[in-house]
Design an enzyme around this catalytic site. Sequence first.
Site, short mmCIF file in Angstrom:
data_model
loop_
_atom_site.label_atom_id
_atom_site.label_comp_id
_atom_site.label_asym_id
_atom_site.label_seq_id
_atom_site.Cartn_x
_atom_site.Cartn_y
_atom_site.Cartn_z
N VAL A 81 27.81 39.28 26.21
CA VAL A 81 27.28 38.15 26.05
C VAL A 81 26.29 37.53 27.05
CG1 VAL A 81 28.97 37.24 24.78
CG2 VAL A 81 28.51 36.76 26.94
N THR A 119 24.86 39.40 34.10
CA THR A 119 23.10 38.94 33.99
C THR A 119 22.89 37.44 34.01
OG1 THR A 119 22.37 39.85 32.38
CG2 THR A 119 20.62 38.48 32.75
N ASP A 125 35.07 43.74 36.93
CA ASP A 125 34.83 44.16 35.24
C ASP A 125 35.43 45.71 35.97
OD1 ASP A 125 35.03 45.35 33.45
OD2 ASP A 125 32.52 44.16 32.72
#
Lengths: 347, 229
Positions: A29, A33, A57
Amino acid sequence: MDFELEPTLESIVQQDTLKWIFVGGKGGVGKTTTSSSIAVQLALNHPNDQFLLISTDPAHNLSDAFCQKFGKDARKVDGLSNLSCMEIDPEAAMSDLQQQAQQYNNDPNDPLKSMMNDMTGSIPGIDEALSFMEVLKHIKSQKVDENDDKDKISYRTIIFDTAPTGHTLRFLQLPSTLQKLLSKFQALSGKFGPMMSMLGGGNQQEMFDKLNEVQKNVTEVNEQFTNPDLTTFVCVCISEFLSLYETERMIQELMSYNMDVNSIVVNQLLFADDDEKPCKRCVSRWKMQKKYLDQMAELYEDYHLVKMPLLGTEIRGVENLKKFSKFLLTPYDPKVNGDLVTSLEEK
Amino acid sequence: MGILAALDLHPYTLVVSSFTVLLIQQLVGFIGKSTIQEFAWLFYLRVGGKLGLSNSFVAHTKKQEELHKLNREKRSISAQDEYAKWTKLNRQAEKLTAEVKSLSDDIAKDKSKINSLVGVVLLFLTTLPLWVFRLWFRKSVLFYLPTGVFPYYVERVLAIPFFASGSVGLTVWMFAVNNVISSVLFLLTFPFKPSVPIPIRQTKVEEVVPESAESKESSPEVIDIADAN
Protein backbone atom coordinates in the site's frame (compact mmCIF):
# COMPACT_ATOMS: atom_id res chain seq x y z
CA MET A 1 -19.37 23.50 14.96
CA ASP A 2 -17.45 21.37 12.56
CA PHE A 3 -14.30 19.81 13.94
CA GLU A 4 -12.96 18.65 10.59
CA LEU A 5 -9.24 17.99 10.95
CA GLU A 6 -6.99 19.20 8.22
CA PRO A 7 -6.17 16.41 5.76
CA THR A 8 -2.39 16.64 6.22
CA LEU A 9 0.36 15.28 8.41
CA GLU A 10 1.36 18.78 9.44
CA SER A 11 0.58 18.13 13.09
CA ILE A 12 3.04 15.26 13.11
CA VAL A 13 5.78 17.13 11.33
CA GLN A 14 5.37 20.23 13.44
CA GLN A 15 4.97 18.49 16.78
CA ASP A 16 8.16 19.07 18.73
CA THR A 17 7.95 16.29 21.27
CA LEU A 18 7.51 13.26 19.01
CA LYS A 19 10.24 10.69 19.43
CA TRP A 20 8.76 7.73 17.61
CA ILE A 21 6.65 7.55 14.49
CA PHE A 22 5.42 4.16 13.35
CA VAL A 23 4.20 3.69 9.82
CA GLY A 24 2.17 0.57 9.26
CA GLY A 25 -0.23 -1.12 6.94
CA LYS A 26 -0.59 -4.19 4.79
CA GLY A 27 1.88 -5.03 2.09
CA GLY A 28 1.85 -3.09 -1.16
CA VAL A 29 0.00 0.00 0.00
CA GLY A 30 3.04 2.24 -0.01
CA LYS A 31 4.33 2.01 3.52
CA THR A 32 7.93 2.50 2.55
CA THR A 33 7.16 5.43 0.30
CA THR A 34 5.05 7.05 2.99
CA SER A 35 7.56 6.50 5.77
CA SER A 36 10.36 7.80 3.57
CA SER A 37 8.26 10.80 2.67
CA ILE A 38 7.50 11.55 6.30
CA ALA A 39 11.19 11.21 7.15
CA VAL A 40 12.17 13.50 4.28
CA GLN A 41 9.64 16.11 5.32
CA LEU A 42 10.77 15.98 8.93
CA ALA A 43 14.36 16.36 7.87
CA LEU A 44 13.53 19.27 5.58
CA ASN A 45 11.46 21.06 8.20
CA HIS A 46 13.95 20.70 11.02
CA PRO A 47 17.34 21.09 9.39
CA ASN A 48 19.14 21.33 12.72
CA ASP A 49 18.00 17.99 14.09
CA GLN A 50 18.93 14.46 13.25
CA PHE A 51 16.38 11.87 12.13
CA LEU A 52 16.56 8.15 11.70
CA LEU A 53 14.44 5.98 9.43
CA ILE A 54 14.42 2.28 10.22
CA SER A 55 12.98 -0.58 8.27
CA THR A 56 12.30 -3.77 10.16
CA ASP A 57 10.92 -5.49 7.11
CA PRO A 58 13.06 -8.49 6.14
CA ALA A 59 12.40 -7.64 2.50
CA HIS A 60 14.26 -4.39 2.73
CA ASN A 61 13.24 -1.67 0.37
CA LEU A 62 14.57 1.51 1.88
CA SER A 63 17.60 1.01 -0.28
CA ASP A 64 15.35 0.96 -3.32
CA ALA A 65 13.33 3.95 -2.19
CA PHE A 66 16.42 6.11 -1.76
CA CYS A 67 18.47 4.45 -4.52
CA GLN A 68 21.27 4.01 -2.04
CA LYS A 69 22.55 0.95 -0.25
CA PHE A 70 21.76 0.84 3.47
CA GLY A 71 22.76 -1.76 5.97
CA LYS A 72 22.64 -2.78 9.58
CA ASP A 73 24.23 0.46 10.73
CA ALA A 74 22.77 3.91 10.28
CA ARG A 75 24.03 5.73 7.21
CA LYS A 76 23.27 9.24 6.12
CA VAL A 77 21.16 9.80 3.03
CA ASP A 78 23.02 11.48 0.18
CA GLY A 79 21.55 14.91 -0.29
CA LEU A 80 19.87 15.08 3.13
CA SER A 81 22.54 15.39 5.74
CA ASN A 82 20.24 15.16 8.74
CA LEU A 83 18.46 11.95 7.80
CA SER A 84 19.96 8.52 8.33
CA CYS A 85 18.55 5.16 7.37
CA MET A 86 19.13 1.61 8.45
CA GLU A 87 17.68 -1.77 7.67
CA ILE A 88 17.59 -4.36 10.37
CA ASP A 89 16.31 -7.87 10.47
CA PRO A 90 14.68 -8.43 13.85
CA GLU A 91 14.83 -12.18 13.33
CA ALA A 92 18.60 -12.02 13.14
CA ALA A 93 18.75 -10.00 16.33
CA MET A 94 16.54 -12.60 17.95
CA SER A 95 18.75 -15.52 17.01
CA ASP A 96 21.74 -13.63 18.43
CA LEU A 97 19.87 -13.48 21.69
CA GLN A 98 19.08 -17.16 21.63
CA GLN A 99 22.70 -17.98 21.13
CA GLN A 100 23.49 -15.82 24.08
CA ALA A 101 20.94 -17.72 26.15
CA GLN A 102 22.54 -20.95 25.05
CA GLN A 103 25.81 -19.79 26.51
CA TYR A 104 24.21 -19.59 29.92
CA ASN A 105 23.10 -23.14 29.79
CA ASN A 106 24.48 -25.51 27.25
CA ASP A 107 23.77 -28.81 28.94
CA PRO A 108 21.37 -30.62 26.61
CA ASN A 109 20.17 -32.87 29.44
CA ASP A 110 19.16 -30.09 31.76
CA PRO A 111 15.37 -30.30 32.12
CA LEU A 112 15.21 -26.74 33.36
CA LYS A 113 16.54 -25.49 30.10
CA SER A 114 13.72 -26.78 27.97
CA MET A 115 11.25 -25.74 30.63
CA MET A 116 12.57 -22.22 30.53
CA ASN A 117 12.49 -22.20 26.75
CA ASP A 118 8.93 -23.43 26.67
CA MET A 119 7.79 -20.97 29.25
CA THR A 120 9.39 -17.96 27.68
CA GLY A 121 8.34 -19.11 24.24
CA SER A 122 4.70 -19.36 25.16
CA ILE A 123 4.22 -15.83 26.42
CA PRO A 124 2.35 -13.91 23.74
CA GLY A 125 4.43 -11.08 22.43
CA ILE A 126 7.70 -12.15 23.97
CA ASP A 127 9.35 -12.79 20.62
CA GLU A 128 8.39 -9.38 19.40
CA ALA A 129 9.48 -7.79 22.64
CA LEU A 130 12.87 -9.45 22.63
CA SER A 131 13.59 -8.62 19.04
CA PHE A 132 12.40 -5.09 19.62
CA MET A 133 14.68 -4.75 22.61
CA GLU A 134 17.57 -5.79 20.42
CA VAL A 135 16.55 -3.24 17.83
CA LEU A 136 16.40 -0.54 20.49
CA LYS A 137 19.78 -1.51 21.85
CA HIS A 138 21.09 -1.29 18.35
CA ILE A 139 19.55 2.15 17.90
CA LYS A 140 21.11 3.33 21.12
CA SER A 141 24.48 2.22 19.90
CA GLN A 142 24.14 4.33 16.75
CA LYS A 143 25.81 7.68 17.19
CA VAL A 144 25.78 10.73 15.01
CA ASP A 145 28.87 12.15 16.65
CA GLU A 146 31.77 10.35 18.23
CA ASN A 147 31.33 12.18 21.50
CA ASP A 148 27.60 11.67 21.99
CA ASP A 149 26.25 10.49 25.30
CA LYS A 150 26.38 6.73 25.42
CA ASP A 151 22.97 5.91 26.86
CA LYS A 152 21.01 8.43 24.90
CA ILE A 153 19.44 8.10 21.52
CA SER A 154 21.06 10.78 19.46
CA TYR A 155 18.17 11.27 17.06
CA ARG A 156 15.33 13.65 17.54
CA THR A 157 12.74 11.38 15.98
CA ILE A 158 12.90 7.81 14.82
CA ILE A 159 10.59 6.71 12.05
CA PHE A 160 9.74 3.03 11.87
CA ASP A 161 8.77 1.39 8.64
CA THR A 162 7.12 -1.69 10.16
CA ALA A 163 6.87 -5.10 8.57
CA PRO A 164 3.52 -5.87 6.95
CA THR A 165 3.32 -9.35 8.46
CA GLY A 166 2.88 -10.14 12.08
CA HIS A 167 2.15 -7.76 14.84
CA THR A 168 5.19 -5.64 15.34
CA LEU A 169 3.53 -3.92 18.24
CA ARG A 170 2.01 -6.94 19.84
CA PHE A 171 4.53 -6.70 22.61
CA LEU A 172 2.70 -3.62 23.87
CA GLN A 173 0.29 -5.96 25.60
CA LEU A 174 3.22 -7.69 27.22
CA PRO A 175 4.08 -5.72 30.38
CA SER A 176 1.11 -6.90 32.43
CA THR A 177 1.49 -10.52 31.36
CA LEU A 178 5.19 -10.44 31.98
CA GLN A 179 4.82 -8.78 35.32
CA LYS A 180 2.55 -11.54 36.56
CA LEU A 181 4.79 -14.22 35.18
CA LEU A 182 7.94 -12.75 36.59
CA SER A 183 6.52 -12.38 40.05
CA LYS A 184 5.66 -16.10 39.85
CA PHE A 185 9.13 -16.88 38.59
CA GLN A 186 10.67 -14.93 41.39
CA ALA A 187 8.59 -16.67 44.00
CA LEU A 188 9.64 -19.97 42.44
CA SER A 189 13.28 -19.08 42.28
CA GLY A 190 13.14 -17.97 45.90
CA LYS A 191 11.80 -21.38 46.84
CA PHE A 192 13.71 -23.60 44.51
CA GLY A 193 16.76 -21.48 43.83
CA PRO A 194 18.94 -23.28 46.36
CA MET A 195 17.75 -26.63 45.08
CA MET A 196 18.41 -25.61 41.51
CA SER A 197 21.91 -24.56 42.32
CA MET A 198 22.42 -27.86 44.11
CA LEU A 199 21.26 -29.66 41.01
CA GLY A 200 24.00 -27.91 39.12
CA GLY A 201 21.99 -25.02 37.81
CA GLY A 202 23.38 -21.83 39.22
CA ASN A 203 22.99 -20.10 35.90
CA GLN A 204 19.25 -19.85 36.39
CA GLN A 205 19.72 -16.68 38.35
CA GLU A 206 21.19 -15.07 35.29
CA MET A 207 18.18 -16.15 33.31
CA PHE A 208 15.88 -14.52 35.85
CA ASP A 209 17.96 -11.39 35.76
CA LYS A 210 17.65 -11.38 32.02
CA LEU A 211 13.87 -11.70 32.18
CA ASN A 212 13.72 -8.98 34.79
CA GLU A 213 15.69 -6.75 32.53
CA VAL A 214 13.33 -7.48 29.67
CA GLN A 215 10.39 -6.61 31.83
CA LYS A 216 11.93 -3.35 32.94
CA ASN A 217 12.70 -2.40 29.38
CA VAL A 218 9.28 -3.38 28.11
CA THR A 219 7.54 -1.33 30.77
CA GLU A 220 9.71 1.64 29.99
CA VAL A 221 9.14 1.34 26.26
CA ASN A 222 5.45 0.82 26.82
CA GLU A 223 5.20 4.02 28.79
CA GLN A 224 6.84 5.88 25.95
CA PHE A 225 4.78 4.28 23.24
CA THR A 226 1.44 4.90 24.87
CA ASN A 227 2.23 8.54 25.45
CA PRO A 228 0.71 10.47 22.55
CA ASP A 229 3.23 13.26 23.01
CA LEU A 230 6.10 10.93 22.30
CA THR A 231 4.73 8.36 19.88
CA THR A 232 2.25 8.24 17.09
CA PHE A 233 1.19 5.72 14.51
CA VAL A 234 0.47 6.52 10.89
CA CYS A 235 -1.74 4.02 9.08
CA VAL A 236 -1.25 3.61 5.38
CA CYS A 237 -3.89 2.12 3.13
CA ILE A 238 -5.33 2.29 -0.33
CA SER A 239 -8.92 3.00 -1.16
CA GLU A 240 -10.06 -0.58 -1.53
CA PHE A 241 -12.25 -2.75 0.62
CA LEU A 242 -9.75 -5.23 1.97
CA SER A 243 -7.18 -2.60 2.70
CA LEU A 244 -9.73 -0.53 4.61
CA TYR A 245 -10.86 -3.58 6.50
CA GLU A 246 -7.33 -4.42 7.55
CA THR A 247 -6.72 -0.81 8.50
CA GLU A 248 -9.79 -0.80 10.70
CA ARG A 249 -8.59 -3.93 12.44
CA MET A 250 -5.14 -2.47 12.89
CA ILE A 251 -6.56 0.72 14.37
CA GLN A 252 -8.73 -1.24 16.78
CA GLU A 253 -5.76 -3.32 17.83
CA LEU A 254 -3.55 -0.29 18.32
CA MET A 255 -6.26 1.37 20.34
CA SER A 256 -6.45 -1.68 22.54
CA TYR A 257 -2.75 -1.11 23.26
CA ASN A 258 -3.57 2.52 24.13
CA MET A 259 -1.47 3.73 21.28
CA ASP A 260 -2.11 7.07 19.66
CA VAL A 261 -3.43 6.78 16.11
CA ASN A 262 -4.71 9.91 14.46
CA SER A 263 -3.51 9.85 10.89
CA ILE A 264 -4.39 7.71 7.92
CA VAL A 265 -2.64 8.08 4.61
CA VAL A 266 -4.69 6.93 1.62
CA ASN A 267 -2.34 6.16 -1.21
CA GLN A 268 -2.63 5.50 -4.92
CA LEU A 269 -5.64 7.71 -5.61
CA LEU A 270 -6.33 8.41 -9.25
CA PHE A 271 -8.02 11.86 -9.13
CA ALA A 272 -9.50 11.29 -12.59
CA ASP A 273 -12.22 13.97 -12.46
CA ASP A 274 -10.58 16.66 -14.53
CA ASP A 275 -8.43 14.63 -16.88
CA GLU A 276 -8.16 16.17 -20.32
CA LYS A 277 -8.36 12.85 -22.10
CA PRO A 278 -10.25 10.73 -19.58
CA CYS A 279 -9.38 7.05 -19.68
CA LYS A 280 -12.45 4.95 -19.00
CA ARG A 281 -10.75 2.60 -16.61
CA CYS A 282 -9.28 5.43 -14.55
CA VAL A 283 -12.62 7.19 -14.30
CA SER A 284 -14.50 4.12 -13.12
CA ARG A 285 -11.77 3.12 -10.73
CA TRP A 286 -11.66 6.64 -9.33
CA LYS A 287 -15.39 6.37 -8.82
CA MET A 288 -14.84 3.27 -6.74
CA GLN A 289 -12.05 4.94 -4.79
CA LYS A 290 -14.29 7.91 -4.12
CA LYS A 291 -16.95 5.60 -2.77
CA TYR A 292 -14.56 4.23 -0.18
CA LEU A 293 -13.13 7.67 0.53
CA ASP A 294 -16.59 8.91 1.41
CA GLN A 295 -17.11 5.96 3.70
CA MET A 296 -13.76 6.62 5.33
CA ALA A 297 -14.56 10.27 5.84
CA GLU A 298 -17.68 9.18 7.67
CA LEU A 299 -15.90 6.56 9.74
CA TYR A 300 -12.72 8.37 10.63
CA GLU A 301 -13.96 11.89 11.07
CA ASP A 302 -11.59 12.53 13.97
CA TYR A 303 -8.53 11.40 12.03
CA HIS A 304 -6.22 13.23 9.66
CA LEU A 305 -7.08 11.65 6.32
CA VAL A 306 -4.27 12.37 3.91
CA LYS A 307 -5.02 11.69 0.26
CA MET A 308 -2.03 10.96 -1.93
CA PRO A 309 -2.07 10.53 -5.71
CA LEU A 310 -0.94 7.57 -7.75
CA LEU A 311 1.95 8.68 -9.89
CA GLY A 312 3.12 7.53 -13.27
CA THR A 313 6.29 5.91 -12.00
CA GLU A 314 7.75 4.48 -8.84
CA ILE A 315 8.80 7.14 -6.40
CA ARG A 316 12.51 6.61 -5.96
CA GLY A 317 15.36 8.87 -5.05
CA VAL A 318 15.60 11.79 -2.66
CA GLU A 319 14.55 14.42 -5.20
CA ASN A 320 11.40 12.52 -6.18
CA LEU A 321 10.57 11.86 -2.57
CA LYS A 322 10.91 15.55 -1.82
CA LYS A 323 8.49 16.39 -4.59
CA PHE A 324 6.02 13.76 -3.57
CA SER A 325 6.23 14.27 0.17
CA LYS A 326 5.33 17.94 -0.17
CA PHE A 327 1.74 16.78 -0.46
CA LEU A 328 1.77 15.26 2.99
CA LEU A 329 1.74 18.84 4.26
CA THR A 330 -0.29 20.67 1.64
CA PRO A 331 -3.25 18.73 0.26
CA TYR A 332 -2.79 17.54 -3.29
CA ASP A 333 -4.96 19.37 -5.76
CA PRO A 334 -5.20 17.58 -9.10
CA LYS A 335 -5.92 20.82 -10.97
CA VAL A 336 -2.92 22.72 -9.69
CA ASN A 337 -0.43 19.93 -9.02
CA GLY A 338 -1.48 17.56 -11.79
CA ASP A 339 1.89 17.70 -13.47
CA LEU A 340 3.42 15.78 -10.53
CA VAL A 341 2.05 12.57 -11.96
CA THR A 342 4.40 12.59 -14.91
CA SER A 343 7.17 14.90 -13.78
CA LEU A 344 9.25 12.43 -11.77
CA GLU A 345 12.70 11.68 -13.11
CA GLU A 346 13.14 8.04 -13.98
CA LYS A 347 15.91 6.36 -12.08
CA MET B 1 -18.78 -24.48 76.08
CA GLY B 2 -22.21 -22.89 75.79
CA ILE B 3 -22.94 -24.59 72.52
CA LEU B 4 -21.91 -27.97 73.81
CA ALA B 5 -23.94 -27.50 76.96
CA ALA B 6 -26.96 -27.02 74.71
CA LEU B 7 -26.15 -30.43 73.27
CA ASP B 8 -27.36 -32.17 76.40
CA LEU B 9 -30.02 -33.96 74.39
CA HIS B 10 -32.55 -36.45 75.48
CA PRO B 11 -31.70 -39.93 74.14
CA TYR B 12 -34.93 -40.09 72.14
CA THR B 13 -34.21 -36.69 70.57
CA LEU B 14 -30.88 -38.19 69.57
CA VAL B 15 -32.57 -41.22 68.08
CA VAL B 16 -34.93 -39.12 65.98
CA SER B 17 -32.40 -36.49 64.96
CA SER B 18 -29.73 -38.96 63.93
CA PHE B 19 -32.38 -40.80 61.93
CA THR B 20 -33.39 -37.54 60.21
CA VAL B 21 -29.83 -36.55 59.42
CA LEU B 22 -29.04 -39.97 58.04
CA LEU B 23 -32.20 -39.89 55.96
CA ILE B 24 -31.18 -36.53 54.51
CA GLN B 25 -27.71 -37.83 53.82
CA GLN B 26 -29.00 -40.90 52.03
CA LEU B 27 -31.44 -38.83 50.01
CA VAL B 28 -28.68 -36.42 49.00
CA GLY B 29 -26.54 -39.34 47.96
CA PHE B 30 -29.46 -40.77 46.01
CA ILE B 31 -30.40 -37.55 44.22
CA GLY B 32 -26.79 -36.56 43.69
CA LYS B 33 -25.01 -33.47 44.87
CA SER B 34 -24.61 -32.10 41.35
CA THR B 35 -28.36 -32.38 40.71
CA ILE B 36 -29.06 -30.42 43.86
CA GLN B 37 -26.50 -27.81 42.89
CA GLU B 38 -28.06 -27.52 39.45
CA PHE B 39 -31.48 -27.14 41.02
CA ALA B 40 -30.23 -24.51 43.44
CA TRP B 41 -28.71 -22.65 40.50
CA LEU B 42 -32.00 -22.65 38.61
CA PHE B 43 -33.79 -21.52 41.75
CA TYR B 44 -31.26 -18.74 42.20
CA LEU B 45 -31.79 -17.61 38.63
CA ARG B 46 -35.55 -17.51 39.02
CA VAL B 47 -35.74 -15.95 42.44
CA GLY B 48 -32.52 -13.95 42.30
CA GLY B 49 -33.66 -12.24 39.11
CA LYS B 50 -36.72 -10.92 40.91
CA LEU B 51 -34.74 -9.88 43.95
CA GLY B 52 -32.09 -8.22 41.80
CA LEU B 53 -29.35 -10.66 42.77
CA SER B 54 -28.57 -12.29 39.44
CA ASN B 55 -28.37 -9.14 37.37
CA SER B 56 -25.55 -10.41 35.23
CA PHE B 57 -27.66 -13.26 33.91
CA VAL B 58 -30.44 -10.93 32.80
CA ALA B 59 -27.90 -8.57 31.29
CA HIS B 60 -26.17 -11.48 29.57
CA THR B 61 -29.39 -12.65 27.94
CA LYS B 62 -30.17 -9.13 26.83
CA LYS B 63 -26.69 -8.50 25.47
CA GLN B 64 -26.67 -11.79 23.63
CA GLU B 65 -29.98 -10.96 21.99
CA GLU B 66 -28.59 -7.60 20.99
CA LEU B 67 -25.52 -9.27 19.57
CA HIS B 68 -27.65 -11.64 17.52
CA LYS B 69 -29.63 -8.71 16.19
CA LEU B 70 -26.45 -6.83 15.33
CA ASN B 71 -24.96 -9.82 13.57
CA ARG B 72 -28.13 -10.33 11.59
CA GLU B 73 -28.10 -6.69 10.59
CA LYS B 74 -24.43 -6.91 9.72
CA ARG B 75 -25.03 -9.89 7.51
CA SER B 76 -27.95 -8.21 5.78
CA ILE B 77 -25.85 -5.38 4.39
CA SER B 78 -22.94 -5.60 2.03
CA ALA B 79 -19.64 -4.67 3.60
CA GLN B 80 -18.37 -3.44 0.26
CA ASP B 81 -21.29 -1.20 -0.57
CA GLU B 82 -21.90 0.28 2.86
CA TYR B 83 -18.47 0.07 4.36
CA ALA B 84 -18.92 2.78 6.98
CA LYS B 85 -22.21 1.40 8.25
CA TRP B 86 -20.88 -2.12 8.28
CA THR B 87 -17.73 -1.15 10.15
CA LYS B 88 -19.70 0.77 12.72
CA LEU B 89 -21.86 -2.29 13.28
CA ASN B 90 -18.73 -4.38 13.45
CA ARG B 91 -17.24 -2.14 16.12
CA GLN B 92 -20.43 -2.40 18.15
CA ALA B 93 -20.50 -6.15 17.71
CA GLU B 94 -16.91 -6.47 18.89
CA LYS B 95 -17.63 -4.35 21.92
CA LEU B 96 -20.72 -6.40 22.69
CA THR B 97 -18.85 -9.65 22.28
CA ALA B 98 -16.31 -8.51 24.84
CA GLU B 99 -19.10 -7.50 27.22
CA VAL B 100 -20.91 -10.79 26.76
CA LYS B 101 -17.70 -12.62 27.52
CA SER B 102 -17.07 -10.72 30.72
CA LEU B 103 -20.69 -11.24 31.75
CA SER B 104 -20.52 -14.96 31.17
CA ASP B 105 -17.36 -14.99 33.26
CA ASP B 106 -19.34 -13.27 36.00
CA ILE B 107 -22.09 -15.83 35.67
CA ALA B 108 -19.62 -18.69 35.91
CA LYS B 109 -18.27 -17.10 39.07
CA ASP B 110 -21.80 -16.78 40.46
CA LYS B 111 -22.47 -20.38 39.64
CA SER B 112 -19.39 -21.64 41.39
CA LYS B 113 -20.33 -19.50 44.38
CA ILE B 114 -23.79 -21.09 44.49
CA ASN B 115 -22.26 -24.52 44.12
CA SER B 116 -19.91 -24.02 47.01
CA LEU B 117 -22.75 -22.53 49.07
CA VAL B 118 -24.84 -25.64 48.43
CA GLY B 119 -21.84 -27.75 49.38
CA VAL B 120 -21.47 -25.90 52.67
CA VAL B 121 -25.18 -26.16 53.43
CA LEU B 122 -25.11 -29.91 52.77
CA LEU B 123 -22.05 -30.22 54.95
CA PHE B 124 -23.84 -28.50 57.80
CA LEU B 125 -26.99 -30.54 57.25
CA THR B 126 -25.43 -33.96 57.03
CA THR B 127 -21.77 -34.57 57.65
CA LEU B 128 -21.12 -32.17 60.52
CA PRO B 129 -24.06 -33.16 62.78
CA LEU B 130 -23.15 -36.81 62.39
CA TRP B 131 -19.60 -36.11 63.49
CA VAL B 132 -20.83 -34.08 66.44
CA PHE B 133 -23.14 -36.92 67.43
CA ARG B 134 -20.40 -39.46 67.08
CA LEU B 135 -17.97 -37.44 69.12
CA TRP B 136 -20.21 -36.01 71.79
CA PHE B 137 -22.60 -38.90 72.40
CA ARG B 138 -20.19 -41.74 71.83
CA LYS B 139 -20.82 -42.91 75.40
CA SER B 140 -24.56 -42.23 75.77
CA VAL B 141 -27.00 -45.07 75.67
CA LEU B 142 -29.91 -44.39 73.32
CA PHE B 143 -32.35 -46.98 74.62
CA TYR B 144 -32.49 -50.36 76.35
CA LEU B 145 -33.79 -53.51 74.81
CA PRO B 146 -36.64 -55.21 76.71
CA THR B 147 -35.10 -58.14 78.50
CA GLY B 148 -35.63 -61.57 77.04
CA VAL B 149 -36.54 -60.52 73.52
CA PHE B 150 -33.14 -61.33 72.04
CA PRO B 151 -30.75 -64.07 73.07
CA TYR B 152 -27.75 -62.84 75.03
CA TYR B 153 -25.26 -63.05 72.14
CA VAL B 154 -27.45 -60.81 69.99
CA GLU B 155 -27.67 -58.39 72.89
CA ARG B 156 -23.89 -58.44 73.17
CA VAL B 157 -23.52 -57.65 69.48
CA LEU B 158 -26.06 -54.85 69.70
CA ALA B 159 -24.13 -53.35 72.61
CA ILE B 160 -21.11 -52.70 70.40
CA PRO B 161 -18.72 -51.08 71.08
CA PHE B 162 -18.45 -50.82 74.87
CA PHE B 163 -21.95 -50.69 76.31
CA ALA B 164 -23.43 -52.91 78.91
CA SER B 165 -25.30 -55.87 77.42
CA GLY B 166 -28.91 -54.96 76.57
CA SER B 167 -28.30 -51.30 75.69
CA VAL B 168 -27.99 -49.75 72.24
CA GLY B 169 -25.55 -46.92 71.37
CA LEU B 170 -25.11 -44.59 68.39
CA THR B 171 -22.80 -46.89 66.44
CA VAL B 172 -25.29 -49.68 66.11
CA TRP B 173 -28.23 -47.30 65.72
CA MET B 174 -26.63 -45.45 62.82
CA PHE B 175 -25.56 -48.69 61.21
CA ALA B 176 -29.11 -50.02 61.44
CA VAL B 177 -30.73 -46.82 60.21
CA ASN B 178 -28.34 -46.61 57.26
CA ASN B 179 -29.09 -50.14 56.25
CA VAL B 180 -32.83 -49.73 56.57
CA ILE B 181 -32.95 -46.49 54.61
CA SER B 182 -30.78 -47.78 51.79
CA SER B 183 -32.80 -50.99 51.60
CA VAL B 184 -36.05 -49.07 51.47
CA LEU B 185 -34.66 -46.77 48.81
CA PHE B 186 -33.50 -49.76 46.84
CA LEU B 187 -36.88 -51.45 47.12
CA LEU B 188 -38.69 -48.30 46.10
CA THR B 189 -36.52 -47.58 43.10
CA PHE B 190 -35.89 -51.09 41.88
CA PRO B 191 -39.09 -51.43 39.81
CA PHE B 192 -38.22 -48.22 37.94
CA LYS B 193 -34.64 -49.19 37.07
CA PRO B 194 -33.99 -50.02 33.40
CA SER B 195 -33.80 -53.72 32.85
CA VAL B 196 -30.36 -55.16 32.35
CA PRO B 197 -29.94 -57.67 29.54
CA ILE B 198 -28.68 -61.11 30.50
CA PRO B 199 -24.93 -61.15 29.95
CA ILE B 200 -23.68 -63.49 27.27
CA ARG B 201 -20.47 -65.29 27.93
CA GLN B 202 -17.99 -64.76 25.16
CA THR B 203 -17.00 -67.95 23.36
CA LYS B 204 -13.75 -68.38 21.50
CA VAL B 205 -15.48 -70.05 18.56
CA GLU B 206 -16.53 -67.34 16.21
CA GLU B 207 -20.15 -67.95 15.69
CA VAL B 208 -22.52 -65.66 13.87
CA VAL B 209 -25.34 -65.13 16.32
CA PRO B 210 -28.40 -63.67 14.66
CA GLU B 211 -29.17 -60.21 15.97
CA SER B 212 -32.70 -61.08 16.93
CA ALA B 213 -31.41 -63.71 19.32
CA GLU B 214 -29.56 -61.12 21.37
CA SER B 215 -32.58 -58.98 21.98
CA LYS B 216 -34.73 -61.83 23.28
CA GLU B 217 -34.47 -61.99 27.01
CA SER B 218 -34.16 -65.71 27.39
CA SER B 219 -33.44 -67.17 24.00
CA PRO B 220 -32.54 -70.86 23.96
CA GLU B 221 -29.30 -70.25 22.02
CA VAL B 222 -27.93 -67.99 24.72
CA ILE B 223 -28.57 -70.65 27.34
CA ASP B 224 -26.99 -73.23 25.07
CA ILE B 225 -23.80 -71.25 24.79
CA ALA B 226 -23.74 -70.65 28.51
CA ASP B 227 -24.30 -74.35 29.15
CA ALA B 228 -21.68 -75.45 26.66
CA ASN B 229 -19.08 -73.56 28.61
